[in-house]
Motif scaffolding. Structure first.
Motif, short mmCIF file in Angstrom:
data_model
loop_
_atom_site.label_atom_id
_atom_site.label_comp_id
_atom_site.label_asym_id
_atom_site.label_seq_id
_atom_site.Cartn_x
_atom_site.Cartn_y
_atom_site.Cartn_z
N PRO A 1 -44.85 56.94 86.34
CA PRO A 1 -46.32 57.27 87.49
C PRO A 1 -46.07 55.54 88.52
N GLN A 2 -45.77 54.81 88.49
CA GLN A 2 -45.91 53.53 88.87
C GLN A 2 -44.60 53.14 90.16
N LYS A 3 -43.31 54.59 89.94
CA LYS A 3 -42.07 54.60 90.55
C LYS A 3 -41.54 53.60 90.52
N MET A 4 -41.86 52.27 89.32
CA MET A 4 -40.92 51.13 88.73
C MET A 4 -39.74 51.10 87.92
N SER A 5 -39.26 50.60 88.28
CA SER A 5 -37.74 50.50 87.10
C SER A 5 -38.38 48.83 86.80
N TYR A 6 -37.97 49.37 85.07
CA TYR A 6 -38.71 47.94 83.88
C TYR A 6 -37.51 47.30 83.78
N VAL A 7 -36.16 47.53 84.64
CA VAL A 7 -34.73 47.02 84.01
C VAL A 7 -35.21 46.11 85.23
N VAL A 8 -34.91 44.68 85.86
CA VAL A 8 -34.42 43.87 86.92
C VAL A 8 -33.37 44.41 87.29
N GLY A 9 -33.30 43.80 88.40
CA GLY A 9 -32.01 44.63 89.44
C GLY A 9 -31.60 45.72 89.43
N PHE A 10 -31.82 46.98 88.68
CA PHE A 10 -31.98 48.35 88.92
C PHE A 10 -33.00 48.82 89.50
N GLY A 11 -32.16 49.45 90.59
CA GLY A 11 -32.89 50.33 91.02
C GLY A 11 -34.06 49.41 92.31
N ASP A 12 -34.52 50.06 93.38
CA ASP A 12 -35.35 49.58 94.20
C ASP A 12 -36.23 48.22 94.26
N HIS A 13 -37.30 49.17 93.00
CA HIS A 13 -38.42 48.84 93.02
C HIS A 13 -38.96 48.21 91.84
N TYR A 14 -38.67 46.80 90.87
CA TYR A 14 -38.57 45.77 89.99
C TYR A 14 -39.65 45.16 89.65
N PRO A 15 -39.78 44.70 88.70
CA PRO A 15 -40.79 43.35 88.53
C PRO A 15 -40.41 42.06 89.25
N ARG A 16 -41.11 41.44 90.21
CA ARG A 16 -40.31 40.15 91.17
C ARG A 16 -40.79 39.17 90.18
N HIS A 17 -42.49 38.99 90.18
CA HIS A 17 -42.79 37.83 88.79
C HIS A 17 -42.50 37.27 87.26
N VAL A 18 -41.12 37.76 87.38
CA VAL A 18 -40.87 37.94 85.92
C VAL A 18 -41.44 36.55 85.25
N HIS A 19 -41.60 36.60 83.46
CA HIS A 19 -42.71 35.60 82.60
C HIS A 19 -41.48 34.69 82.40
N HIS A 20 -40.72 34.23 82.49
CA HIS A 20 -39.27 32.99 82.48
C HIS A 20 -39.22 32.16 83.09
N ARG A 21 -39.07 30.99 82.36
CA ARG A 21 -38.74 29.75 82.99
C ARG A 21 -37.54 29.28 83.77
N GLY A 22 -36.46 29.84 83.34
CA GLY A 22 -35.29 29.82 84.09
C GLY A 22 -34.81 30.29 85.92
N ALA A 23 -35.73 31.65 85.58
CA ALA A 23 -35.69 32.29 86.79
C ALA A 23 -36.71 32.28 87.26
N SER A 24 -37.67 30.98 86.78
CA SER A 24 -38.75 31.30 87.65
C SER A 24 -39.60 29.30 89.03
N ILE A 25 -37.83 28.76 88.54
CA ILE A 25 -38.05 27.72 88.97
C ILE A 25 -36.49 27.60 89.78
N PRO A 26 -36.72 27.12 91.21
CA PRO A 26 -35.11 27.10 91.33
C PRO A 26 -34.18 26.03 91.08
N LYS A 27 -32.97 26.49 91.50
CA LYS A 27 -32.38 25.55 91.27
C LYS A 27 -31.59 24.26 92.11
N ASN A 28 -32.81 23.69 92.63
CA ASN A 28 -33.17 22.65 93.63
C ASN A 28 -32.77 21.13 93.34
N LYS A 29 -32.01 20.99 92.66
CA LYS A 29 -31.63 19.85 91.75
C LYS A 29 -32.81 19.09 92.27
N ILE A 30 -33.62 19.34 91.33
CA ILE A 30 -35.25 19.00 91.51
C ILE A 30 -35.52 18.94 90.36
#
Length: 620
Positions: free
Chosen positions: A496-525
């Motif tokens: 019903p959400q028309k959402m893929s629950y696998v990140v990166g599959f399709g065009d509509h998938y979760p963008r705010h995944v609860h994951h430390r490494g994915a949520s913090i930019p790799k910016n040398k800080i």
């Protein structure tokens, strides 16, 4: 009138003779015969009469060195060869110049495309010094001092392994289940992995785990007294502000707080599951004899420890009890023994796995709300399917038949419970089966059931069995595959959400995944323990895409909230992704490639069932 006879005699011609021309011709012939018979002709006269002598033509030959052949035959042979060569060349020229229409191979199905991504999640979860081919740009080496930084443990080299979820804890109980599930899928579907170009990748993921597990106990010994259960802690109950893997929000590469090592001395569940992981992986790597034997030895040592030191690894309020609490260890005994039997061929393990008392303690003869639900905690369903395989293809008979037939029948009942015509489990309006009865994080259980359904369907097909009975009704194997497809399709976006629950599959998938490494930019800080909270609480999308991560999933009403702080919706786990990978590879390429019937039996000796004991003497 007289004339000269050219043959030497007189010839008189009478002009007055009234003879006819015919008479004169006959007379001349008579004169000729008389003249020829009366004298011998010389050579000159014969040449006048017969003409020039006929001369014979000389045959011409060609000297080829080793043989001499007629020139005529040689010319004909050479001509024939040249003509044939010209004809062949003409045909080749026509074939090469005529345009051909190549039919491109069919594009990979959605299950194969999702499989590529789901495997990449494990690359993002690696701990330790990463290989060059890790292919996750925002990850780097991390936690290289695991073990060294804890003076209380004798295990000083604990770098490696996998982080469990969106944190940086290494929970060995669910991680062992991950390696067992991935190994099982490779053993059964190596041809499908190979067709997808992912066989070596899958093996690499498994080996990264088994290499690490061999560090968590004395793998060279025959007997041990301890096993590492966990690295890092996450309990924040009571308002604790002590930096740990749940209180802090940091990239694993930047962790600078202590990471305690938790050992256990009576943990049958953990050791039994770890034994299953090493035993199943030994079959995956059977072509590497030295490494396979090393895994088998470690599995035997762990299983011996599990049997001799009874207890739950999460008992006594340990840190793990808050996150991965184990309810029992009897199912791990059956599960571990079954895998050790396949890995070694030692019938003592099969005898243990088919002990009725063990099956009773594991819950095989009583119904619970979670009966038939395979998970990192409950392995009974997996063990029943695994041992049903033995009965289907080898049929060992007495003395194992009683429990094997029971497990086989119970497997059929479990498969019936997955079908929508039965009411063992509820479904959401969108069609997602509620194997955890409406509790949060449902997808990890759904993918395991989808894998078992597709696998058991393939077992029946390979055994030339068209289906199975649910009560009086017969169902074909296609029904099981349809169940698996509907559940995986839901996860991939048909919901019903028309959402893929696998990140990166399709065009509509979760963008705010609860994951430390994915949520913090790799910016040398380097963000501190609490300095990273701003990224945890940010409403912006994750700067790094954690490709292939299957999030926890929707609620019982098909609702989903893409919020980073709500881990019940958006946190992925390696246990969940292992089941997803197994289900995807089972469904990929349809039925064109089935299971590998024989590899799992490589170490199993030929079956010669023992003769059952004679019946008791009759008593009146």
């Amino acid at each position: 009138m007289f004339g000269r006879d050219p043959w030497g005699g007189p010839l008189e011609i009478n002009a007055a003779d009234s003879a006819t021309d015919d008479d004169r011709s006959r007379n001349l012939q008579e004169y000729d015969r008389a003249a020829l018979s009366s004298r011998q002709l010389d050579e000159t006269q014969q040449s006048w009469l017969l003409g020039p002598a006929e001369q014979k033509k000389k045959k011409k030959y060609v000297d080829l060195g080793c043989i001499v052949v007629s020139r005529k035959i040689f010319v004909w042979t050479v001509g024939t060869v040249v003509a044939a060569a010209l004809l062949v060349g003409l045909i080749i020229l026509i074939v090469k110049t005529v345009p051909r229409h190549h039919h491109p191979p069919p594009p990979p199905d959605d299950y194969t495309l999702a499989l590529h991504k789901a495997l990449m999640f494990f690359n993002a979860q690696r701990s330790g010094k990463l290989p060059k081919h890790n292919n996750v740009s925002w990850r780097g080496d991390s936690c290289l001092n695991d073990g060294k930084s804890d003076s209380s443990t004798i295990f000083k080299d604990l770098k490696g392994g996998y982080y469990d979820a969106g944190d940086a804890i290494k929970f060995h109980f669910p991680a062992s289940f991950v390696i067992t599930m991935l190994s099982w899928s490779v053993i059964e579907y190596s041809a499908k992995y190979d067709a997808a170009g992912e066989l070596n990748h899958a093996k690499d993921i498994i080996k990264w785990g088994t290499d690490y597990f061999l560090k968590t106990f004395n793998s060279s010994a025959d007997s041990i007294d301890r096993v590492v259960a966990q690295v890092g802690i996450g309990d924040t109950s009571g308002g604790s502000t002590t930096p740990n893997d749940h209180y802090c929000w940091m990239r694993p590469e930047d962790i600078d707080y202590p990471r305690p090592v938790t050992e256990c001395h009576d943990c049958s569940d953990l050791a039994g599951e770890m034994a299953a992981a090493l035993a199943s992986a030994s079959i995956v790597f059977k072509d590497n004899k030295a490494y396979s034997q090393k895994l088998v030895h470690g599995a035997k040592t762990l299983f011996k420890f599990a049997r001799e030191n009874r207890g739950r690894y999460s008992g006594g309020g340990t840190d793990a009890s808050h996150f991965y609490n184990s309810t029992m260890y009897w199912d791990e005994f059956i599960w571990g023994a079954a895998w050790l039997y396949y890995a070694t061929g030692n019938s003592s393990y099969l005898q243990l796995a088919t002990t009725s008392g063990l099956a009773k303690h594991a819950g095989a003869f009583w119904t619970s709300p979670d009966y038939g639900v395979l998970s990192w905690d409950n392995k009974l369903t997996g063990a029943q399917v695994l041992l049903s395989r033995l009965r289907l293809f080898l049929s060992p008979g007495y003395p194992y038949e009683e429990i094997l037939s029971t497990f086989h029948n119970q497997t059929g009942i479990i498969m019936c419970s997955y079908l929508p015509v039965f009411t063992s489990f509820n479904r959401t309006k969108g069609g997602l089966i509620q194997l955890n009865h409406g509790r949060p994080q449902p997808l990890q259980y759904v993918v395991n059931a989808a894998f078992l359904a597709a696998l058991y369907s393939d077992y029946l097909d390979a055994a030339d069995t068209p289906g199975w009975y649910c009560g009086p009704n017969f169902y074909s194997t296609d029904v099981l595959r349809d169940f698996a497809k509907t559940q995986i399709n839901y996860i991939l976006g048909k919901n019903p959400q028309k959402m893929s629950y696998v990140v990166g599959f399709g065009d509509h998938y979760p963008r705010h995944v609860h994951h430390r490494g994915a949520s913090i930019p790799k910016n040398k800080i380097k963000y501190s323990c609490t300095g990273g909270w701003k990224w945890r609480d940010s409403k912006q999308q994750n700067p790094n895409t954690i490709v292939g991560a299957m999030v926890a999933g929707p609620d019982m009403h098909d609702g989903f909230h893409d919020v980073r702080t709500n881990y019940n919706y958006t946190e992925p786990t390696i246990a969940g992704n292992a089941g997803l990978v197994a289900a995807l590879v089972a469904l990929s390429n349809g039925k064109t490639l089935g299971i590998d019937k024989n590899t799992i039996f490589s170490a199993v000796p030929p079956m010669f069932p023992s003769t059952p004991p004679p019946p008791a003497p009759w008593k009146p």
